[in-house]
Design a protein around this motif. Structure first.
Motif, PDB file in Angstrom:
ATOM      1  N   SER A  68      20.817  56.421  31.143  1.00 40.87           N
ATOM      2  CA  SER A  68      20.454  55.023  30.921  1.00 40.87           C
ATOM      3  C   SER A  68      21.686  54.127  31.132  1.00 40.87           C
ATOM      4  O   SER A  68      22.816  54.608  31.183  1.00 40.87           O
ATOM      5  CB  SER A  68      19.862  54.815  29.530  1.00 40.87           C
ATOM      6  N   THR A  69      21.423  52.832  31.249  1.00 32.98           N
ATOM      7  CA  THR A  69      22.421  51.898  31.765  1.00 32.98           C
ATOM      8  C   THR A  69      23.692  51.811  30.913  1.00 32.98           C
ATOM      9  O   THR A  69      24.794  52.023  31.424  1.00 32.98           O
ATOM     10  CB  THR A  69      21.801  50.491  31.886  1.00 32.98           C
ATOM     11  N   HIS A  97      12.864  56.156  33.526  1.00 40.40           N
ATOM     12  CA  HIS A  97      14.128  56.792  33.188  1.00 40.40           C
ATOM     13  C   HIS A  97      13.834  58.191  32.658  1.00 40.40           C
ATOM     14  O   HIS A  97      12.793  58.418  32.053  1.00 40.40           O
ATOM     15  CB  HIS A  97      14.865  55.994  32.111  1.00 40.40           C
ATOM     16  N   GLU A 120      20.998  50.490  40.267  1.00 39.15           N
ATOM     17  CA  GLU A 120      20.296  50.712  38.998  1.00 39.15           C
ATOM     18  C   GLU A 120      19.072  51.574  39.280  1.00 39.15           C
ATOM     19  O   GLU A 120      18.252  51.228  40.119  1.00 39.15           O
ATOM     20  CB  GLU A 120      19.909  49.344  38.423  1.00 39.15           C
ATOM     21  N   SER A 121      19.007  52.715  38.597  1.00 37.50           N
ATOM     22  CA  SER A 121      17.816  53.570  38.673  1.00 37.50           C
ATOM     23  C   SER A 121      17.524  54.061  40.086  1.00 37.50           C
ATOM     24  O   SER A 121      16.374  54.150  40.482  1.00 37.50           O
ATOM     25  CB  SER A 121      16.581  52.839  38.115  1.00 37.50           C
ATOM     26  N   ASP A 150      23.831  53.673  38.469  1.00 29.89           N
ATOM     27  CA  ASP A 150      24.204  54.012  37.087  1.00 29.89           C
ATOM     28  C   ASP A 150      23.562  55.321  36.627  1.00 29.89           C
ATOM     29  O   ASP A 150      24.114  56.042  35.816  1.00 29.89           O
ATOM     30  CB  ASP A 150      23.893  52.858  36.123  1.00 29.89           C
ATOM     31  N   HIS A 151      22.368  55.611  37.150  1.00 26.37           N
ATOM     32  CA  HIS A 151      21.664  56.863  36.824  1.00 26.37           C
ATOM     33  C   HIS A 151      20.517  56.987  37.801  1.00 26.37           C
ATOM     34  O   HIS A 151      20.284  56.082  38.610  1.00 26.37           O
ATOM     35  CB  HIS A 151      21.157  56.853  35.379  1.00 26.37           C
TER      36      HIS A 151
HETATM   37 ZN   LIG Z   1      20.178  51.668  34.317  1.00 26.76          ZN
END
Ligand SMILES: [Zn+2]
Length: 547
Positions: free
Chosen positions: A282-283, A470, A239-240, A456-457
């Motif tokens: 974004s997620t 983000h 995540e991130s 995810d990004h």
């Molecule tokens: Zn995310």
């Protein structure tokens, strides 16, 4: 001993007593129900009540109106703290976690009554502080200031006092203006909470239908295994995570010592795909594309987890992000899903390492074919929450990274955010290495094992802009890492240089699972000899990445 004379005036409490008592009660309630910065946020939201009680009102009517309003609102804070405390003590869950919301949405009136009947001693014991708090609030509003605080022994200079009040009001004004802060106000939070539960209940029927449809659709595709025998595939979704900040991808700070060691040990069997891109910043949109073979929301594309189940895999979702949408759209399609974090959204503080027990349990399951999806919270803001307290490996200012940021004109705040971010990545590195090790240790002879990791990004932390978070508008928001390990050595060095897109990841996972179905497209499977790269179109200016 002199007797009390009948005409002695009834002793009045000290004029500062009511506001001080109220402030104490509200602060205690905030500390009971929240932790960290949220206590301060709640205190800022409660401040006007205390100031109002300290403000002298001569009119009896206004005094009564104030008593009613402050009393009700303060009681809201008291009940808020007590209820949150109760839920945390008993279930380690926040009220707006999907577990509690789910239980509320699922409960019928008679069940709630039965719950109270069977738990009343415990409930009463836990709510005792609330009763005490309510009594204190009642006393405080009754004795709220009626005349100027002239009776104070020490009187602050008037100007300083006014400046203090103005400053407090400013802080409180900011708290009320900020949406994430304001949301915590009990008068807004709890009505919203009830509404969320009602919406959840209404949405369930539709979701259940959609889930059944997705599973039936996958069964209709009749996916066939491409190989026999047992297999275990672990898909780890970070995540991130921006790959530019991983030592494994050449970052100057040593953020991936464990994965570097794994790579030395495993050689080409641990593939580092470069460059790797997400196509969403974004997620939820990113996971939608990841699991639905690149399709964005609204379509009827098959779901990776449903296909895996239809092909005979037992599927686990082990997550550290508590999110109702994630549960409905993805996790709920698994045979078993376990969400370790019981705080909604991405504000939970449970560290990713706490997933490991669940992962070991799943790996020990006797099912011959297993797919484990491990969904981490990675380096989601706030970065400081994503590592054990006290782990600050990059605190020393002035290293090469910090100097480069300073030269690029990044603010001290952004540079500090970068240190925090990199510290979170260093912790993340250990979690990834532990997950890979857990899989490799369980790899029995004759069993196929594969591990895939991607984020995810990405994340912008002073890379292109002087800010952290983000980022849909800069490349940093899409620059992700992607790693693959398979138990047969992948000696093909050319493979490592292959570019990768997260929205195609399901094709690669399907390849690792050995699942074939009529819509199968090997040209998007990064491990396939038929792989055909197409650069993603990112929604950023001026142009998409070169490769
Ligand atoms: Zn995310």
């Amino acid at each position: 001993m002199p007797a009390t004379t009948p005409d002695a005036p009834t002793p009045r409490p000290h004029p500062a007593a009511a506001p001080l008592l109220l402030a104490g009660v509200l602060l205690a309630a905030a500390a009971l129900g929240h932790d960290g910065r949220r206590v301060a946020q709640l205190a800022a939201l409660a401040l006007p009540l205390v100031l109002w009680v300290a403000w002298p009102l001569r009119s009896q009517l206004l005094h009564r109106v104030r008593g009613l309003l402050v009393g009700v609102l303060a009681l809201g804070f008291v009940l808020d703290g007590s209820l949150r405390h109760y839920l945390w003590e008993r279930y380690q869950a926040a009220p707006d976690s999907s577990m509690v919301l789910g239980a509320l949405a699922n409960a019928h009136a008679d069940e709630s009554w039965q719950y109270l009947l069977s738990h009343w001693p415990y409930v009463l014991m836990r709510l005792a502080p609330a009763l005490l708090g309510a009594l204190a609030v009642a006393w405080a509003v009754r004795h709220a200031a009626r005349r100027p605080l002239g009776a104070l022994a020490w009187r602050p200079p008037r100007r300083a006092a006014m400046a203090t009040v103005a400053l407090l009001l400013l802080v409180s004004g900011v708290a009320h203006a900020s949406k994430p802060w304001r949301r915590l106000h009990p008068a807004l939070f709890w009505p919203q909470w009830v509404e969320s539960a009602q919406q959840l209940r209404a949405g369930w029927a539709a979701q259940l239908q959609a889930r059944e449809h997705t599973l039936a659709q996958a069964r209709a595709l009749a996916p066939e295994p491409a190989f026999d025998g047992p297999a275990t595939v672990m898909l780890v979704v970070g995540e991130s995570i921006n790959r530019d900040n991983l030592g494994l991808y050449g970052y100057p700070r040593d953020t991936t010592p464990r994965l570097d060691a794994e790579r030395r040990r495993l050689g080409d069997a641990l593939l580092v795909l470069d460059p790797a891109w997400s196509v969403e910043a974004s997620t939820l949109p990113s996971l939608q594309r990841l699991f639905r073979f690149g399709a964005s929301e609204g379509g009827d594309a098959p779901h990776l987890l449903a296909l895996a189940r239809a092909a005979g895999y037992k599927v686990w979702w082990i997550g550290n992000q508590d999110d109702i949408a994630l549960r409905a759209l993805h996790a709920g399609l698994a045979d078993a899903h376990e969400i370790v974090n019981r705080r909604p959204g991405r504000s939970g503080t449970t560290l990713d390492g706490e997933l490991l027990d669940e992962v070991h349990t799943a790996l020990a399951d006797p099912a011959p074919r297993k797919l484990l999806v491990v969904h981490l919270i990675g380096a989601h803001p706030h970065y400081g929450l994503r590592r054990p307290a006290g782990a600050h490996p990059f605190e020393a200012d002035g290293d090469a990274v910090d100097q480069a940021l300073a030269r690029a004109g990044r603010s001290a705040w952004t540079r500090e955010a970068r240190q925090d971010y990199d510290a979170a990545l260093r912790y993340h590195d250990g979690v990834l290495a532990d997950l890979l090790q857990a899989l490799r240790e369980g790899d029995a002879p004759g069993e196929r094992s594969a591990w895939m990791y991607l984020s995810d990004h990405g994340q912008e932390v002073g890379h292109e802009l002087d800010r952290a978070g983000h980022s849909a508008t800069t490349e940093a928001g899409y620059r992700i890492p992607a790693l693959i390990w398979r138990d047969e050595a992948m000696a093909d060095a050319a493979l490592a240089a292959r570019p990768f897109r997260a929205d195609w990841a399901a094709w690669t996972v399907a390849g690792l699972l050995g699942v074939r179905w009529p819509g199968h497209d090997a040209s998007r499977d990064v491990l396939s000899p038929d792989y055909r790269w197409q650069p993603p179109r990112l929604p950023i200016a001026p142009a998409s990445p070169a490769r």
